[in-house]
Design an enzyme around this catalytic site. Structure first.
Site, PDB file in Angstrom:
ATOM      1  N   GLN A  34      -7.470 -18.516   4.783  1.00 22.66           N
ATOM      2  CA  GLN A  34      -6.806 -17.421   4.091  1.00 22.66           C
ATOM      3  C   GLN A  34      -5.301 -17.364   4.325  1.00 22.66           C
ATOM      4  O   GLN A  34      -4.655 -16.377   3.994  1.00 22.66           O
ATOM      5  CB  GLN A  34      -7.444 -16.058   4.446  1.00 22.66           C
ATOM      6  N   GLU A  35      -4.744 -18.428   4.916  1.00 24.35           N
ATOM      7  CA  GLU A  35      -3.290 -18.550   5.010  1.00 24.35           C
ATOM      8  C   GLU A  35      -2.722 -18.670   3.599  1.00 24.35           C
ATOM      9  O   GLU A  35      -3.262 -19.396   2.765  1.00 24.35           O
ATOM     10  CB  GLU A  35      -2.954 -19.823   5.804  1.00 24.35           C
TER      11      GLU A  35
ATOM     12  N   ARG B  17       2.797   5.829   2.350  1.00 21.08           N
ATOM     13  CA  ARG B  17       2.261   7.073   2.930  1.00 21.08           C
ATOM     14  C   ARG B  17       2.469   7.133   4.444  1.00 21.08           C
ATOM     15  O   ARG B  17       2.236   8.175   5.056  1.00 21.08           O
ATOM     16  CB  ARG B  17       0.770   7.203   2.583  1.00 21.08           C
ATOM     17  N   GLN B  18       2.908   6.016   5.036  1.00 18.97           N
ATOM     18  CA  GLN B  18       3.206   6.007   6.477  1.00 18.97           C
ATOM     19  C   GLN B  18       4.718   6.044   6.663  1.00 18.97           C
ATOM     20  O   GLN B  18       5.325   5.115   7.182  1.00 18.97           O
ATOM     21  CB  GLN B  18       2.606   4.757   7.126  1.00 18.97           C
TER      22      GLN B  18
ATOM     23  N   ASP C 177      -0.748  20.018  -4.467  1.00 20.33           N
ATOM     24  CA  ASP C 177      -0.439  20.482  -3.107  1.00 20.33           C
ATOM     25  C   ASP C 177       1.030  20.890  -3.049  1.00 20.33           C
ATOM     26  O   ASP C 177       1.810  20.604  -3.964  1.00 20.33           O
ATOM     27  CB  ASP C 177      -0.752  19.414  -2.049  1.00 20.33           C
TER      28      ASP C 177
ATOM     29  N   LYS D 141      -4.026  23.763  -0.668  1.00 17.01           N
ATOM     30  CA  LYS D 141      -5.251  23.301  -0.011  1.00 17.01           C
ATOM     31  C   LYS D 141      -5.104  23.382   1.505  1.00 17.01           C
ATOM     32  O   LYS D 141      -4.028  23.170   2.058  1.00 17.01           O
ATOM     33  CB  LYS D 141      -5.592  21.876  -0.440  1.00 17.01           C
TER      34      LYS D 141
ATOM     35  N   ASP E 161      -6.261   8.209  -4.877  1.00 21.31           N
ATOM     36  CA  ASP E 161      -6.970   7.186  -4.106  1.00 21.31           C
ATOM     37  C   ASP E 161      -8.484   7.311  -4.328  1.00 21.31           C
ATOM     38  O   ASP E 161      -9.040   6.673  -5.207  1.00 21.31           O
ATOM     39  CB  ASP E 161      -6.606   7.322  -2.632  1.00 21.31           C
ATOM     40  N   THR E 162      -9.152   8.180  -3.592  1.00 21.67           N
ATOM     41  CA  THR E 162     -10.602   8.336  -3.767  1.00 21.67           C
ATOM     42  C   THR E 162     -10.946   9.429  -4.772  1.00 21.67           C
ATOM     43  O   THR E 162     -12.111   9.612  -5.113  1.00 21.67           O
ATOM     44  CB  THR E 162     -11.282   8.657  -2.423  1.00 21.67           C
TER      45      THR E 162
END
Length: 341
Positions: free
Chosen positions: A46-47, A104-105, A180, A203, A233-234
């Site tokens: 997988q390189e 998101r980080q 939100d 929320k 996302d989900t």
């Protein structure tokens, strides 16, 4: 001699979008502009290996690569392509990243956690990338993580055109909702573009990943509600927000989301939800499951990205693409006869 045209190269993350950009660029320039011939493949372990078959010495190169799922593989492809181009003496390397993974980080939420988006920014600069073109960064301050120019495009002008087209004659019934508090600025901008009222779904979480309570702040009774966000996302929070809004008196609930990550049970949830429609862009290459979902519609971003690439190559303003009126002629084939005021 270097080519007088910009050159495109793509990884495997979203080749459909890269090819669409190439087709539109060919139309703009009046000549065939395809993707640079290269192979991006994996060894048995997988390189990732990249080989560019064309001469790129002195060329203005644009790498089209979203860092979407699988995020690590697509990020490494981007970095290795950039390194291959730098070592091949490309004049300038611009990374076109429609969806910027790890966004998101962007801060430390707890002790002993990383700021991964800053790390990714450092890696891109070290690989030889000299400019970044992206769209709807999850956090605008990520632009400050780079010591190179970053152009952050917005999907809201395109969404405004789409809303004006699809809700024509019923705009007085439309209300924009932020799912939100953190997304209020994004939702407010779109609400101002189409002159619609703004509401918020507040929320509260008891623990990470689980929403315990939702409250609607604002009036949505009798309204066709449009939820606006950057990432789905989900789809758990989105579908629950749609239920809460319908219970609050909304007649219809639609959603306009820039990046359709749509992982895990997302498509099944959306199909069974009270959402009448979910509109996403093709910043992330849609899966067969997403394409098969009846209430998901995809708006192309190739027209906007093509114009942004040409503006960067020409040395002209990219911020002009923040205006709906500027994008109207570009998207005229999609929304014929729409006059934006």
């Amino acid at each position: 001699m270097p080519s007088p045209e910009p050159k495109l190269i793509a990884g495997n993350a979203n080749r459909q979008l890269a090819q669409a950009i190439g087709r539109r660029m060919s139309m703009h320039r009046g000549m065939q502009i395809g993707l640079v011939d290269a192979r991006v493949e994996r060894f048995n372990d997988q390189e990732i290996f990249v080989e560019v078959y064309e001469n790129v010495r002195g060329e203005d190169m644009f790498i089209v690569q979203s860092t979407s799922n699988p995020a690590n593989d697509n990020l490494m492809e981007l970095l290795i392509i950039a390194d291959a181009l730098r070592r091949s003496s490309a004049a300038r390397i611009t990374a076109v990243i429609p969806y910027f993974g790890y966004a998101r980080q962007d801060r430390r939420t707890k002790a002993r956690t990383p700021i991964s988006s800053k790390l990714v920014a450092n890696m891109m600069v070290s690989a030889g990338i000299e400019r970044v073109l992206t769209m709807d960064l999850h956090a605008a301050q990520i632009q400050g993580f780079f010591d190179i120019p970053v152009d952050n495009l917005y999907a809201s002008p395109v969404f405004a055109l789409d809303i004006l087209h699809n809700f024509k004659g019923a705009m007085d019934e439309v209300a924009i909702v932020s799912p939100d508090v953190g997304g209020v600025a994004r939702a407010r901008e779109l609400a101002q573009r189409i002159s619609a009222p703004l509401s918020i779904v507040d929320k509260r979480r008891e623990k990470a990943g689980e929403v315990s309570e939702m409250t609607v702040i604002g009036e949505v009774t009798g309204k066709k509600v449009i939820i606006v966000d950057d990432i789905c996302d989900t789809a758990g929070t989105l579908c629950k927000a749609a239920e809460v809004l319908m219970d609050a008196g909304a007649t219809e609930v639609h959603a306009y989301i820039t990046h359709g990550v749509l992982s895990g049970p997302a498509c099944d949830r959306i199909t069974k939800s009270k959402l009448k429609s979910l509109v996403i862009t093709d910043s992330i290459q849609p899966t067969a499951e997403v394409k098969a979902c009846e209430n998901i519609r995809i708006v192309p971003i190739a027209p906007m990205l093509t114009q942004a690439i040409l503006n960067i190559w020409n040395g002209t303003s990219v911020s002009s693409l923040f205006d709906t009126a500027t994008l109207e002629p570009i998207y005229e084939p999609l929304y014929p006869g729409l006059a934006f005021e």
